[in-house]
Each structure stands twice: as C-alpha cells, then as structure tokens.
Design a protein around this motif. Structure first.
Motif, PDB file in Angstrom:
ATOM      1  N   TRP A 144       6.223   9.415   6.279  1.00 10.85           N
ATOM      2  CA  TRP A 144       7.466   8.726   6.670  1.00 10.85           C
ATOM      3  C   TRP A 144       8.691   9.606   6.436  1.00 10.85           C
ATOM      4  CZ3 TRP A 144       4.049   6.612   3.025  1.00 10.85           C
ATOM      5  CH2 TRP A 144       4.401   6.749   1.699  1.00 10.85           C
ATOM      6  N   ALA A 145       8.506  10.908   6.624  1.00  7.55           N
ATOM      7  CA  ALA A 145       9.605  11.856   6.405  1.00  7.55           C
ATOM      8  C   ALA A 145      10.711  11.718   7.445  1.00  7.55           C
ATOM      9  CB  ALA A 145       9.065  13.286   6.391  1.00  7.55           C
ATOM     10  N   GLN A 146      10.352  11.410   8.686  1.00  6.40           N
ATOM     11  CA  GLN A 146      11.334  11.255   9.754  1.00  6.40           C
ATOM     12  C   GLN A 146      11.743   9.782   9.864  1.00  6.40           C
ATOM     13  OE1 GLN A 146      12.565  13.942  11.262  1.00  6.40           O
ATOM     14  NE2 GLN A 146      11.192  15.115   9.924  1.00  6.40           N
ATOM     15  N   PRO A 147      13.017   9.496  10.140  1.00  4.92           N
ATOM     16  CA  PRO A 147      13.467   8.106  10.230  1.00  4.92           C
ATOM     17  C   PRO A 147      12.655   7.255  11.210  1.00  4.92           C
ATOM     18  CG  PRO A 147      15.349   9.565  10.156  1.00  4.92           C
ATOM     19  CD  PRO A 147      14.134  10.443  10.269  1.00  4.92           C
ATOM     20  N   ALA A 148      12.302   7.794  12.363  1.00  3.91           N
ATOM     21  CA  ALA A 148      11.526   7.022  13.335  1.00  3.91           C
ATOM     22  C   ALA A 148      10.138   6.698  12.790  1.00  3.91           C
ATOM     23  CB  ALA A 148      11.407   7.776  14.659  1.00  3.91           C
ATOM     24  N   GLN A 149       9.532   7.668  12.089  1.00  5.69           N
ATOM     25  CA  GLN A 149       8.225   7.429  11.462  1.00  5.69           C
ATOM     26  C   GLN A 149       8.350   6.320  10.418  1.00  5.69           C
ATOM     27  OE1 GLN A 149       7.789  11.433   9.877  1.00  5.69           O
ATOM     28  NE2 GLN A 149       5.801  11.600  10.911  1.00  5.69           N
ATOM     29  N   ALA A 150       9.380   6.397   9.609  1.00  4.89           N
ATOM     30  CA  ALA A 150       9.584   5.429   8.537  1.00  4.89           C
ATOM     31  C   ALA A 150       9.765   4.026   9.108  1.00  4.89           C
ATOM     32  CB  ALA A 150      10.787   5.823   7.686  1.00  4.89           C
ATOM     33  N   GLU A 151      10.542   3.901  10.173  1.00  2.00           N
ATOM     34  CA  GLU A 151      10.776   2.579  10.776  1.00  2.00           C
ATOM     35  C   GLU A 151       9.489   2.004  11.367  1.00  2.00           C
ATOM     36  OE1 GLU A 151      12.321  -0.927  11.539  1.00  2.00           O
ATOM     37  OE2 GLU A 151      13.273   0.623  10.320  1.00  2.00           O
ATOM     38  N   ARG A 152       8.716   2.836  12.079  1.00  2.00           N
ATOM     39  CA  ARG A 152       7.437   2.369  12.629  1.00  2.00           C
ATOM     40  C   ARG A 152       6.486   1.921  11.524  1.00  2.00           C
ATOM     41  NH1 ARG A 152       8.000   6.542  16.327  1.00  2.00           N
ATOM     42  NH2 ARG A 152       6.762   7.942  15.026  1.00  2.00           N
ATOM     43  N   LEU A 166       4.795  -1.795  10.611  1.00  2.00           N
ATOM     44  CA  LEU A 166       3.354  -1.939  10.420  1.00  2.00           C
ATOM     45  C   LEU A 166       3.042  -2.570   9.069  1.00  2.00           C
ATOM     46  CD1 LEU A 166       0.368  -1.289  11.287  1.00  2.00           C
ATOM     47  CD2 LEU A 166       0.672   0.855  10.025  1.00  2.00           C
ATOM     48  N   LEU A 167       3.683  -2.068   8.029  1.00  2.00           N
ATOM     49  CA  LEU A 167       3.432  -2.579   6.681  1.00  2.00           C
ATOM     50  C   LEU A 167       3.860  -4.033   6.531  1.00  2.00           C
ATOM     51  CD1 LEU A 167       4.585   0.518   4.597  1.00  2.00           C
ATOM     52  CD2 LEU A 167       2.229  -0.195   5.107  1.00  2.00           C
ATOM     53  N   ASP A 168       4.985  -4.396   7.139  1.00  2.00           N
ATOM     54  CA  ASP A 168       5.433  -5.793   7.082  1.00  2.00           C
ATOM     55  C   ASP A 168       4.387  -6.712   7.696  1.00  2.00           C
ATOM     56  OD1 ASP A 168       7.777  -5.023   5.837  1.00  2.00           O
ATOM     57  OD2 ASP A 168       9.036  -5.280   7.621  1.00  2.00           O
ATOM     58  N   GLY A 204       0.784  -1.222   0.000  1.00  2.00           N
ATOM     59  CA  GLY A 204       0.000   0.000   0.000  1.00  2.00           C
ATOM     60  C   GLY A 204       0.815   1.270   0.000  1.00  2.00           C
ATOM     61  N   CYS A 205       2.099   1.178   0.295  1.00  2.12           N
ATOM     62  CA  CYS A 205       2.968   2.353   0.376  1.00  2.12           C
ATOM     63  C   CYS A 205       4.300   2.031  -0.270  1.00  2.12           C
ATOM     64  CB  CYS A 205       3.245   2.740   1.830  1.00  2.12           C
ATOM     65  SG  CYS A 205       1.814   3.143   2.805  1.00  2.12           S
ATOM     66  N   ASN A 206       4.871   3.054  -0.872  1.00  2.00           N
ATOM     67  CA  ASN A 206       6.222   2.941  -1.405  1.00  2.00           C
ATOM     68  C   ASN A 206       7.114   3.847  -0.574  1.00  2.00           C
ATOM     69  OD1 ASN A 206       8.586   2.843  -2.800  1.00  2.00           O
ATOM     70  ND2 ASN A 206       7.736   3.464  -4.767  1.00  2.00           N
ATOM     71  N   LEU A 207       7.758   3.284   0.424  1.00  2.00           N
ATOM     72  CA  LEU A 207       8.593   4.077   1.327  1.00  2.00           C
ATOM     73  C   LEU A 207       9.834   4.649   0.644  1.00  2.00           C
ATOM     74  CD1 LEU A 207       8.395   1.901   4.571  1.00  2.00           C
ATOM     75  CD2 LEU A 207       7.012   3.883   3.934  1.00  2.00           C
TER      76      LEU A 207
END
Length: 120
Positions: free
Chosen positions: A60-68, A72-74, A50-53
């Motif tokens: 997902w601009a911030q690294p912590a947001q991207a990792e969380r 979730l996506l996994d 659903g997302c292309n990180l």
C-alpha cells in the motif's frame, strides 16, 4: 484442513469453539493483538484486521493501492462479522472511529452480541 474426531481432547463435546471478531482502529494495533491473545487463550477462534495500513508496506505504498486495499479490507471485515458469533470492540480510552462505528452498526443489524474492551 483439520479432521475432527470424537476422541479429540481439545473439544470433548464435538462443537466448534465460538468465533469472535475484533473491531477497532488500527492505531491501537498492539491492543488488538493483545485482545486476540486473550480471546485465543479463552478458547475462541479470533478473526481480526489483517493489515495495518498505518504502517509502511510495499502493498500500500502508493495512494491508489492504499485506497483499493482499504475498500477490500472494509468488505472483508464485514464478512468476518457475518461469520462471527460475537464482536469484541477494542476501544482504548473509549475511542471508536468512523469505520468501527460502521462495523458496530452492521453487527447490531445482524443481532450479534457486542462487547467492549473499555466502556463505550
């Protein structure tokens, strides 16, 4: 929610269409979209990432947001595999990354049929 009736011309036998989940690296986002198009045109319900990180976005601009979000996506993708009747691995040039390998192993553990867009 769509109501199903016995005179529905898109589904004359009354059974739901097969559900396919697409797995593959989002570096091949365009190929995933193309596979979704072909699978949909073949009459399948398509579950896909659903997302292309790899593309910039405020979610997902911030690294912590991207990792969380990645975690979730996994997890969501494993649920999609649970729901699917089969798996289509989108693997241009035979490429299968770590996440996709994990998803394939999970699908195999459930006995899901697995297809590939390119020879593995």
């Amino acid at each position: 929610m769509r109501q199903h009736t016995s005179d529905d011309t898109t589904d004359p036998v009354g059974s739901r269409p097969p559900i396919v989940v697409l797995c593959g690296s989002t570096r091949y986002w365009e190929q995933i979209a193309e596979a979704a198009l072909y699978e949909t045109a073949a009459g399948r319900i398509v579950l896909a990432p659903g997302c292309n990180l790899k593309q910039p976005h405020p979610l997902w601009a911030q690294p912590a947001q991207a990792e969380r979000l990645k975690q979730l996506l996994d997890g969501l993708h494993l649920w999609k595999i649970d729901l699917a009747d089969d798996v289509l691995v989108v693997n241009p040039h035979g490429y299968i990354g770590e996440s996709t390998s994990r998803e394939i192993a999970y699908a195999r553990s459930l006995g899901k049929p697995i297809r590939y867009t390119h020879p593995a």
